[in-house]
Motif scaffolding. Structure first.
Motif, PDB file in Angstrom:
ATOM      1  N   SER A   1       0.836  -1.203   0.000  1.00  0.00           N
ATOM      2  CA  SER A   1       0.000   0.000   0.000  1.00  0.00           C
ATOM      3  C   SER A   1       0.866   1.245   0.000  1.00  0.00           C
ATOM      4  CB  SER A   1      -0.936   0.011   1.220  1.00  0.00           C
ATOM      5  OG  SER A   1      -0.194   0.067   2.422  1.00  0.00           O
ATOM      6  N   SER A   2       0.260   2.339  -0.434  1.00  0.00           N
ATOM      7  CA  SER A   2       0.985   3.613  -0.428  1.00  0.00           C
ATOM      8  C   SER A   2       0.000   4.757  -0.297  1.00  0.00           C
ATOM      9  CB  SER A   2       1.802   3.785  -1.713  1.00  0.00           C
ATOM     10  OG  SER A   2       0.939   3.974  -2.831  1.00  0.00           O
ATOM     11  N   PHE A   3       0.508   5.844   0.252  1.00  0.00           N
ATOM     12  CA  PHE A   3      -0.248   7.091   0.304  1.00  0.00           C
ATOM     13  C   PHE A   3       0.756   8.212   0.135  1.00  0.00           C
ATOM     14  CE2 PHE A   3      -2.535  10.570   2.545  1.00  0.00           C
ATOM     15  CZ  PHE A   3      -3.617  10.637   1.682  1.00  0.00           C
ATOM     16  N   TYR A   4       0.654   8.912  -0.975  1.00  0.00           N
ATOM     17  CA  TYR A   4       1.620   9.953  -1.347  1.00  0.00           C
ATOM     18  C   TYR A   4       3.043   9.404  -1.277  1.00  0.00           C
ATOM     19  CZ  TYR A   4      -2.094  13.371  -1.841  1.00  0.00           C
ATOM     20  OH  TYR A   4      -3.209  14.048  -2.270  1.00  0.00           O
ATOM     21  N   ASN A   5       3.894   9.876  -0.375  1.00  0.00           N
ATOM     22  CA  ASN A   5       5.310   9.496  -0.396  1.00  0.00           C
ATOM     23  C   ASN A   5       5.674   8.395   0.592  1.00  0.00           C
ATOM     24  OD1 ASN A   5       5.926  11.439  -2.382  1.00  0.00           O
ATOM     25  ND2 ASN A   5       6.049  13.042  -0.830  1.00  0.00           N
ATOM     26  N   HIS A   6       4.711   7.620   1.010  1.00  0.00           N
ATOM     27  CA  HIS A   6       4.971   6.531   1.961  1.00  0.00           C
ATOM     28  C   HIS A   6       4.420   5.229   1.406  1.00  0.00           C
ATOM     29  CE1 HIS A   6       6.151   9.474   5.037  1.00  0.00           C
ATOM     30  NE2 HIS A   6       5.110  10.181   4.635  1.00  0.00           N
ATOM     31  N   ALA A   7       5.217   4.158   1.490  1.00  0.00           N
ATOM     32  CA  ALA A   7       4.800   2.852   0.978  1.00  0.00           C
ATOM     33  C   ALA A   7       5.096   1.772   2.010  1.00  0.00           C
ATOM     34  CB  ALA A   7       5.523   2.540  -0.330  1.00  0.00           C
ATOM     35  N   TRP A   8       4.217   0.772   2.058  1.00  0.00           N
ATOM     36  CA  TRP A   8       4.332  -0.288   3.058  1.00  0.00           C
ATOM     37  C   TRP A   8       4.070  -1.662   2.451  1.00  0.00           C
ATOM     38  CZ3 TRP A   8       1.389   4.119   3.593  1.00  0.00           C
ATOM     39  CH2 TRP A   8       1.803   5.048   4.556  1.00  0.00           C
ATOM     40  N   LYS A   9       4.605  -2.668   3.128  1.00  0.00           N
ATOM     41  CA  LYS A   9       4.321  -4.071   2.816  1.00  0.00           C
ATOM     42  C   LYS A   9       3.801  -4.727   4.079  1.00  0.00           C
ATOM     43  CE  LYS A   9       6.590  -8.368   1.331  1.00  0.00           C
ATOM     44  NZ  LYS A   9       7.885  -8.983   0.895  1.00  0.00           N
ATOM     45  N   GLU A  10       2.718  -5.449   3.950  1.00  0.00           N
ATOM     46  CA  GLU A  10       2.105  -6.149   5.076  1.00  0.00           C
ATOM     47  C   GLU A  10       2.111  -7.636   4.765  1.00  0.00           C
ATOM     48  OE1 GLU A  10      -1.929  -5.595   7.812  1.00  0.00           O
ATOM     49  OE2 GLU A  10      -1.439  -4.153   6.221  1.00  0.00           O
ATOM     50  N   LYS A  11       3.034  -8.364   5.407  1.00  0.00           N
ATOM     51  CA  LYS A  11       3.193  -9.788   5.112  1.00  0.00           C
ATOM     52  C   LYS A  11       2.011 -10.607   5.606  1.00  0.00           C
ATOM     53  CE  LYS A  11       8.233  -9.586   5.086  1.00  0.00           C
ATOM     54  NZ  LYS A  11       9.486 -10.058   5.691  1.00  0.00           N
ATOM     55  N   ARG A  12       1.487 -10.213   6.710  1.00  0.00           N
ATOM     56  CA  ARG A  12       0.213 -10.757   7.158  1.00  0.00           C
ATOM     57  C   ARG A  12      -0.442  -9.707   8.037  1.00  0.00           C
ATOM     58  NH1 ARG A  12       3.905 -14.055  10.070  1.00  0.00           N
ATOM     59  NH2 ARG A  12       3.767 -13.836  12.328  1.00  0.00           N
ATOM     60  N   LEU A  13      -1.713  -9.852   8.261  1.00  0.00           N
ATOM     61  CA  LEU A  13      -2.479  -8.817   8.931  1.00  0.00           C
ATOM     62  C   LEU A  13      -1.822  -8.368  10.223  1.00  0.00           C
ATOM     63  CD1 LEU A  13      -5.086  -7.207   8.604  1.00  0.00           C
ATOM     64  CD2 LEU A  13      -6.242  -8.928   9.995  1.00  0.00           C
ATOM     65  N   GLY A  14      -1.508  -7.087  10.307  1.00  0.00           N
ATOM     66  CA  GLY A  14      -0.941  -6.524  11.524  1.00  0.00           C
ATOM     67  C   GLY A  14       0.567  -6.366  11.501  1.00  0.00           C
ATOM     68  N   LEU A  15       1.254  -7.026  10.572  1.00  0.00           N
ATOM     69  CA  LEU A  15       2.708  -6.911  10.483  1.00  0.00           C
ATOM     70  C   LEU A  15       3.062  -6.058   9.273  1.00  0.00           C
ATOM     71  CD1 LEU A  15       3.872 -10.530  11.371  1.00  0.00           C
ATOM     72  CD2 LEU A  15       3.943  -8.500  12.807  1.00  0.00           C
ATOM     73  N   LYS A  16       3.237  -4.777   9.497  1.00  0.00           N
ATOM     74  CA  LYS A  16       3.401  -3.799   8.423  1.00  0.00           C
ATOM     75  C   LYS A  16       4.774  -3.142   8.526  1.00  0.00           C
ATOM     76  CE  LYS A  16       0.580  -0.020   6.529  1.00  0.00           C
ATOM     77  NZ  LYS A  16      -0.661   0.759   6.773  1.00  0.00           N
ATOM     78  N   GLU A  17       5.468  -3.073   7.393  1.00  0.00           N
ATOM     79  CA  GLU A  17       6.780  -2.445   7.387  1.00  0.00           C
ATOM     80  C   GLU A  17       6.901  -1.485   6.213  1.00  0.00           C
ATOM     81  OE1 GLU A  17       9.187  -5.917   4.904  1.00  0.00           O
ATOM     82  OE2 GLU A  17       9.400  -5.793   7.089  1.00  0.00           O
ATOM     83  N   LYS A  18       7.643  -0.418   6.402  1.00  0.00           N
ATOM     84  CA  LYS A  18       7.850   0.542   5.329  1.00  0.00           C
ATOM     85  C   LYS A  18       8.830  -0.042   4.318  1.00  0.00           C
ATOM     86  CE  LYS A  18       8.355   5.468   4.551  1.00  0.00           C
ATOM     87  NZ  LYS A  18       8.576   6.802   5.146  1.00  0.00           N
ATOM     88  N   ILE A  19       8.610   0.249   3.048  1.00  0.00           N
ATOM     89  CA  ILE A  19       9.470  -0.283   1.998  1.00  0.00           C
ATOM     90  C   ILE A  19      10.057   0.838   1.156  1.00  0.00           C
ATOM     91  CG2 ILE A  19       8.388  -2.549   1.844  1.00  0.00           C
ATOM     92  CD1 ILE A  19       6.741  -1.520  -0.523  1.00  0.00           C
ATOM     93  N   ASN A  20      11.233   0.528   0.570  1.00  0.00           N
ATOM     94  CA  ASN A  20      11.919   1.468  -0.318  1.00  0.00           C
ATOM     95  C   ASN A  20      12.589   0.697  -1.441  1.00  0.00           C
ATOM     96  OD1 ASN A  20      12.367   2.817   2.670  1.00  0.00           O
ATOM     97  ND2 ASN A  20      11.909   4.331   1.086  1.00  0.00           N
ATOM     98  N   VAL A  21      12.760   1.340  -2.575  1.00  0.00           N
ATOM     99  CA  VAL A  21      13.469   0.713  -3.679  1.00  0.00           C
ATOM    100  C   VAL A  21      14.941   0.547  -3.308  1.00  0.00           C
ATOM    101  CG1 VAL A  21      11.885   1.663  -5.396  1.00  0.00           C
ATOM    102  CG2 VAL A  21      13.953   2.940  -4.787  1.00  0.00           C
ATOM    103  N   SER A  22      15.621  -0.337  -4.038  1.00  0.00           N
ATOM    104  CA  SER A  22      17.030  -0.587  -3.763  1.00  0.00           C
ATOM    105  C   SER A  22      17.760  -0.880  -5.065  1.00  0.00           C
ATOM    106  CB  SER A  22      17.177  -1.778  -2.805  1.00  0.00           C
ATOM    107  OG  SER A  22      18.542  -2.080  -2.592  1.00  0.00           O
ATOM    108  N   GLN A  23      18.946  -0.306  -5.227  1.00  0.00           N
ATOM    109  CA  GLN A  23      19.736  -0.557  -6.422  1.00  0.00           C
ATOM    110  C   GLN A  23      20.633  -1.778  -6.218  1.00  0.00           C
ATOM    111  OE1 GLN A  23      21.619   2.907  -8.120  1.00  0.00           O
ATOM    112  NE2 GLN A  23      19.986   4.277  -7.427  1.00  0.00           N
ATOM    113  N   SER A  24      21.140  -2.319  -7.326  1.00  0.00           N
ATOM    114  CA  SER A  24      21.986  -3.506  -7.264  1.00  0.00           C
ATOM    115  C   SER A  24      22.993  -3.466  -8.404  1.00  0.00           C
ATOM    116  CB  SER A  24      21.131  -4.772  -7.374  1.00  0.00           C
ATOM    117  OG  SER A  24      21.940  -5.932  -7.468  1.00  0.00           O
ATOM    118  N   LYS A  25      24.199  -3.985  -8.161  1.00  0.00           N
ATOM    119  CA  LYS A  25      25.221  -4.033  -9.210  1.00  0.00           C
ATOM    120  C   LYS A  25      24.764  -4.920 -10.368  1.00  0.00           C
ATOM    121  CE  LYS A  25      29.222  -3.122  -6.233  1.00  0.00           C
ATOM    122  NZ  LYS A  25      30.517  -3.649  -5.730  1.00  0.00           N
TER     123      LYS A  25
END
Length: 249
Positions: free
Chosen positions: A125-149
């Motif tokens: 989910s996201s709202f404006y400049n904040h995005a989250w991943k919820e692996k199961r109901l109630g366990l929510k963490e903020k997410i960000n993109v990541s670069q890789s070689k």
């Protein structure tokens, strides 16, 4: 409002899984573009529409599963955009790679996005400049993109084209993963993958929720000419998107 939309997506996803896991009859027909549509798509659509009308009755709704007079829609500056079952082909193949997509468009931009993958019970989910991943109901963490070689490139499982093959020949070092539905956007947003190139046409309901989540997580979604996908219907002549790419770069 975001919590209510997440709950609504889960409700629709639960209904989809009831069909997926049971012997209930699934009626399959085909649209003019030869893509499948089922009674499951319509059932999920009805759940989401009813829920959105109770949450914000003043905001119009555009769904993949319904027809609209574009001359009327083009006057809407704010509207809900939904794909009740994104990845119907994957649903029918029983590989689990399908999602429920809900987004809110405000003045041409997707400002709220929800993508729920009911088979995996993962919600983004996201709202404006904040995005989250919820692996199961109630366990929510903020997410960000990541670069890789060595970037992980995500391609559509059900669509392949000459342009993609040509694009891959120009890439030097990369890993490739094929995946169905809007989950491709989600892997970019959570930092697992770095680029999702798409050359064929899509529709705005295919991209809006993923677009919202990727950009909120710090990535970008651009057309191949470097422009943002514009969801302002007043500047469009149809619901069709040209090619684009989602990227962590």
């Amino acid at each position: 409002m975001l919590d209510k939309i997440c709950e609504l997506a889960r409700r629709a996803g639960s209904c989809i899984m009831n069909f997926y896991n049971s012997e209930q009859f699934i009626n399959v027909s085909y649209k003019l573009d030869n893509t499948p549509i089922t009674n499951v798509d319509y059932t999920a659509n009805n759940i989401i529409k009813k829920g959105l009308l109770s949450i914000s009755p003043e905001v119009p709704i555009i769904s993949e599963e319904e027809s609209y007079d574009f001359k009327i829609c083009r006057h809407w500056t704010n509207y809900w955009l939904i794909d009740p079952l994104d990845g119907t082909k994957e649903f029918l193949k029983k590989n689990g790679e399908f999602t429920v997509n809900i987004s809110l468009i405000n003045n041409g931009s997707p400002v709220l996005g929800v993508i729920y993958a009911p088979f995996f019970d993962v919600l983004y989910s996201s709202f404006y400049n904040h995005a989250w991943k919820e692996k199961r109901l109630g366990l929510k963490e903020k997410i960000n993109v990541s670069q890789s070689k060595i970037p992980l490139l995500i391609a559509s499982r059900s669509h392949s084209d000459k342009e993609l093959k040509n694009y891959l020949t120009e890439m030097k070092n990369y890993k490739l993963k094929k995946l169905g539905s809007s989950l491709k956007f989600c892997l970019i947003a959570e930092g697992t993958a770095q680029i999702y190139p798409r050359f064929g046409n899509t529709h705005i309901w295919d991209t809006a929720a993923g677009h919202a989540i990727v950009t909120a997580a710090g990535g970008k979604v651009k057309t191949w000419t470097g422009e943002n996908i514009n969801y302002s219907l007043s500047s469009r002549c149809s619901f069709v998107n040209s090619g684009f790419y989602a990227s962590a770069l």
